[in-house]
Design an enzyme around this catalytic site. Structure first.
Site, PDB file in Angstrom:
ATOM      1  N   CYS A 132      35.841  47.222  41.423  1.00 28.92           N
ATOM      2  CA  CYS A 132      35.545  45.777  41.382  1.00 28.92           C
ATOM      3  C   CYS A 132      34.190  45.503  42.023  1.00 28.92           C
ATOM      4  O   CYS A 132      34.063  45.529  43.252  1.00 28.92           O
ATOM      5  CB  CYS A 132      36.656  45.018  42.104  1.00 28.92           C
ATOM      6  SG  CYS A 132      36.359  43.247  42.235  1.00 28.92           S
ATOM      7  N   CYS A 135      33.981  42.413  44.245  1.00 30.06           N
ATOM      8  CA  CYS A 135      34.635  42.597  45.551  1.00 30.06           C
ATOM      9  C   CYS A 135      33.778  43.444  46.488  1.00 30.06           C
ATOM     10  O   CYS A 135      33.673  43.162  47.670  1.00 30.06           O
ATOM     11  CB  CYS A 135      35.973  43.297  45.383  1.00 30.06           C
ATOM     12  SG  CYS A 135      36.983  42.632  44.062  1.00 30.06           S
ATOM     13  N   ASP A 136      33.182  44.506  45.971  1.00 32.92           N
ATOM     14  CA  ASP A 136      32.620  45.531  46.857  1.00 32.92           C
ATOM     15  C   ASP A 136      31.108  45.719  46.761  1.00 32.92           C
ATOM     16  O   ASP A 136      30.550  46.500  47.545  1.00 32.92           O
ATOM     17  CB  ASP A 136      33.312  46.880  46.578  1.00 32.92           C
ATOM     18  CG  ASP A 136      34.804  46.810  46.904  1.00 32.92           C
ATOM     19  OD1 ASP A 136      35.174  46.025  47.785  1.00 32.92           O
ATOM     20  OD2 ASP A 136      35.584  47.525  46.254  1.00 32.92           O
TER      21      ASP A 136
HETATM   22  C1  LIG Z   1      40.344  48.850  44.328  1.00 36.47           C
HETATM   23  C2  LIG Z   1      40.398  47.344  44.210  1.00 36.47           C
HETATM   24  C3  LIG Z   1      39.764  46.567  45.169  1.00 36.47           C
HETATM   25  C4  LIG Z   1      39.808  45.190  45.072  1.00 36.47           C
HETATM   26  N1  LIG Z   1      39.189  44.449  46.035  1.00 36.47           N
HETATM   27  C5  LIG Z   1      39.250  43.096  45.970  1.00 36.47           C
HETATM   28  C6  LIG Z   1      38.633  42.291  46.980  1.00 36.47           C
HETATM   29  O1  LIG Z   1      38.005  42.805  47.919  1.00 36.47           O
HETATM   30  N2  LIG Z   1      38.742  40.943  46.864  1.00 36.47           N
HETATM   31  C7  LIG Z   1      39.415  40.339  45.816  1.00 36.47           C
HETATM   32  O2  LIG Z   1      39.487  39.115  45.785  1.00 36.47           O
HETATM   33  N3  LIG Z   1      39.995  41.072  44.870  1.00 36.47           N
HETATM   34  C8  LIG Z   1      39.942  42.432  44.905  1.00 36.47           C
HETATM   35  N4  LIG Z   1      40.511  43.181  43.917  1.00 36.47           N
HETATM   36  C9  LIG Z   1      41.201  42.482  42.828  1.00 36.47           C
HETATM   37  C10 LIG Z   1      42.590  42.016  43.304  1.00 36.47           C
HETATM   38  O3  LIG Z   1      43.254  43.112  43.887  1.00 36.47           O
HETATM   39  C11 LIG Z   1      43.407  41.460  42.155  1.00 36.47           C
HETATM   40  O4  LIG Z   1      42.687  40.432  41.507  1.00 36.47           O
HETATM   41  C12 LIG Z   1      44.725  40.903  42.666  1.00 36.47           C
HETATM   42  O5  LIG Z   1      45.441  41.879  43.384  1.00 36.47           O
HETATM   43  C13 LIG Z   1      45.583  40.384  41.522  1.00 36.47           C
HETATM   44  O6  LIG Z   1      46.774  39.932  42.074  1.00 36.47           O
HETATM   45  P1  LIG Z   1      48.111  39.821  41.225  1.00 36.47           P
HETATM   46  O7  LIG Z   1      49.125  39.309  42.159  1.00 36.47           O
HETATM   47  O8  LIG Z   1      47.871  39.082  39.969  1.00 36.47           O
HETATM   48  O9  LIG Z   1      48.455  41.313  40.755  1.00 36.47           O
HETATM   49  P2  LIG Z   1      48.504  42.711  41.500  1.00 36.47           P
HETATM   50  O10 LIG Z   1      47.887  42.686  42.830  1.00 36.47           O
HETATM   51  O11 LIG Z   1      48.005  43.671  40.488  1.00 36.47           O
HETATM   52  O12 LIG Z   1      50.081  42.942  41.696  1.00 36.47           O
HETATM   53  C14 LIG Z   1      50.932  43.186  40.620  1.00 36.47           C
HETATM   54  C15 LIG Z   1      52.333  43.391  41.169  1.00 36.47           C
HETATM   55  O13 LIG Z   1      53.252  43.455  40.081  1.00 36.47           O
HETATM   56  C16 LIG Z   1      54.208  44.449  40.379  1.00 36.47           C
HETATM   57  N5  LIG Z   1      54.857  44.855  39.122  1.00 36.47           N
HETATM   58  C17 LIG Z   1      54.293  45.305  37.974  1.00 36.47           C
HETATM   59  N6  LIG Z   1      55.250  45.599  37.076  1.00 36.47           N
HETATM   60  C18 LIG Z   1      56.447  45.296  37.677  1.00 36.47           C
HETATM   61  C19 LIG Z   1      57.815  45.390  37.277  1.00 36.47           C
HETATM   62  N7  LIG Z   1      58.179  45.837  36.069  1.00 36.47           N
HETATM   63  N8  LIG Z   1      58.775  44.992  38.151  1.00 36.47           N
HETATM   64  C20 LIG Z   1      58.448  44.515  39.368  1.00 36.47           C
HETATM   65  N9  LIG Z   1      57.167  44.407  39.803  1.00 36.47           N
HETATM   66  C21 LIG Z   1      56.195  44.809  38.964  1.00 36.47           C
HETATM   67  C22 LIG Z   1      53.408  45.530  41.082  1.00 36.47           C
HETATM   68  O14 LIG Z   1      54.253  46.406  41.805  1.00 36.47           O
HETATM   69  C23 LIG Z   1      52.530  44.668  41.976  1.00 36.47           C
HETATM   70  O15 LIG Z   1      53.210  44.374  43.159  1.00 36.47           O
HETATM   71  C24 LIG Z   1      40.492  44.562  43.983  1.00 36.47           C
HETATM   72  C25 LIG Z   1      41.121  45.344  43.018  1.00 36.47           C
HETATM   73  C26 LIG Z   1      41.087  46.726  43.126  1.00 36.47           C
HETATM   74  C27 LIG Z   1      41.786  47.571  42.084  1.00 36.47           C
END
Ligand SMILES: Cc1cc2nc3c(=O)[nH]c(=O)nc-3n(C[C@H](O)[C@H](O)[C@H](O)COP(=O)(O)OP(=O)(O)OC[C@H]3O[C@@H](n4cnc5c(N)ncnc54)[C@H](O)[C@@H]3O)c2cc1C
Length: 308
Positions: A132, A135-136
């Site tokens: 990202c 982010c970084d």
């Molecule tokens: C390496 C990295 C670094 C990042 N750094 C930043 C940062 O510094 N700042 C920032 O703002 N954003 C950052 N991001 C982006 C940020 O992490 C995402 O935008 C954010 O986490 C999205 O949140 P979400 O809740 O939509 O999904 P996610 O965080 O992707 O969570 C999805 C959830 O769904 C669950 N899930 C999936 N399928 C199932 C199922 N069948 N049953 C039950 N649960 C399920 C997973 O276990 C997980 O808990 C980063 C991303 C990455 C990959």
């Protein structure tokens, strides 16, 4: 027992929805899935989440989200949802042999960043390796970095990273980009970007506790020769996989598999089913936008339940 709200996913979107739903006395049940805490648990410093002037570690931030939701009565389970039946009401959620019924479902299953799949890549994620740029990028002032990819997002990330890095090398496995012409031109005209065609990363070097990434092993896909290249960072920009297999034949999705929501709400094509976070966000994919949409989904679910 029938639930009022079941939340699938425990990233910023799911756990924010849990905080709001719990504080509205809806006693939400959260299934955390195979990545409890979501994608931020695979990174180190998060510096752009408001409220933490000195930044916070991703796993710690997500622990705080969970504790805050639990404090108001949200029940969280480290379990994966295997099957959903959204055709009839109440909705049915299958978790292994267990069967749950609920009046509403909030889907917050995220969109996983596609990675190269190297062991060294997961070891160094957050220690010089990132998925990202927004982010970084800030951590790479005057550094030499690589970006992997050939689509629009790789072009966008490479250009964006030249604001910080002294040099960006774009590593692409083919001899042409799949990105739109306009994005390609921006990259090709940027004096800070060099393109390394027909090349793939085979390995990454460095230790998390000794300064992180130091370099990579690159292979030329045509003559199969490989060489070591020093660098300070690698950004993987090969796209995202929306985690929508569970409901792909039940809800309206876009052509890439993201859930379609109605106008500026979290309502999906089925009344009583709401989507939050990256699973419906093709564009922004940030923790704070995911948390914001988790709030919206819980409020939408609350209003829906009031009108039932
Ligand atoms: C390496 C990295 C670094 C990042 N750094 C930043 C940062 O510094 N700042 C920032 O703002 N954003 C950052 N991001 C982006 C940020 O992490 C995402 O935008 C954010 O986490 C999205 O949140 P979400 O809740 O939509 O999904 P996610 O965080 O992707 O969570 C999805 C959830 O769904 C669950 N899930 C999936 N399928 C199932 C199922 N069948 N049953 C039950 N649960 C399920 C997973 O276990 C997980 O808990 C980063 C991303 C990455 C990959």
């Amino acid at each position: 027992m029938k639930q009022k709200v079941i939340i699938i996913g425990s990233g910023p979107a799911g756990l924010t929805a849990a905080i709001y739903a719990a504080r509205a006395n809806l006693e939400p049940l959260v299934f955390e899935g195979i990545q409890p805490g979501g994608q931020l648990t695979i990174t180190t410093d998060v510096e752009n989440y408001p409220g933490f002037p000195d930044g916070i570690l991703g796993p710690e931030l997500m622990d705080n989200f969970r504790k805050q939701a639990q404090r108001f009565g949200a029940e969280t389970h480290f379990k994966n949802v295997d099957k959903l039946d959204l055709k009839n009401k109440p909705f049915v959620v299958h978790v292994g042999d267990e069967r749950y019924e609920s009046d509403t479902i909030i889907i917050a299953t995220g969109a996983s960043a596609k990675l190269l799949g190297l062991d060294s890549e997961s070891k160094l994620m957050g220690y010089g390796v990132s998925a990202c740029a927004t982010c970084d990028g800030f951590f790479f002032k005057d550094k030499e970095i690589l970006v992997v990819g050939g689509g629009d997002s790789a072009m966008e990330e490479a250009n964006y990273l030249t604001r910080f890095a002294s040099k960006v090398t774009l590593v692409h496995r083919r001899d042409s980009f799949r990105a739109s012409k306009i994005m390609q031109n921006r990259v090709l005209k940027n004096p800070k970007i060099e393109v390394m065609w027909n090349s793939v990363i085979l390995d990454m070097y460095g230790e998390p506790d000794r300064g992180g990434l130091t370099g990579v092993k690159i292979q030329n896909t045509l003559n199969k020769e490989s060489f070591k290249m020093d660098c300070d960072g690698v950004f993987i920009a090969v796209g995202h996989n929306p985690n929508s297999d569970l409901f792909s034949n039940q809800l309206d999705l876009n052509e890439k598999g993201y859930i379609l929501t109605k106008e500026d709400t979290s309502h999906t094509s089925i009344e009583g089913v709401f989507a939050a976070g990256d699973i419906h966000d093709v564009k922004y994919k940030q923790a704070v936008t995911a948390a914001g949409s988790g709030c919206k989904a819980a409020l939408d679910a609350e209003h829906y339940l009031e009108n039932l």
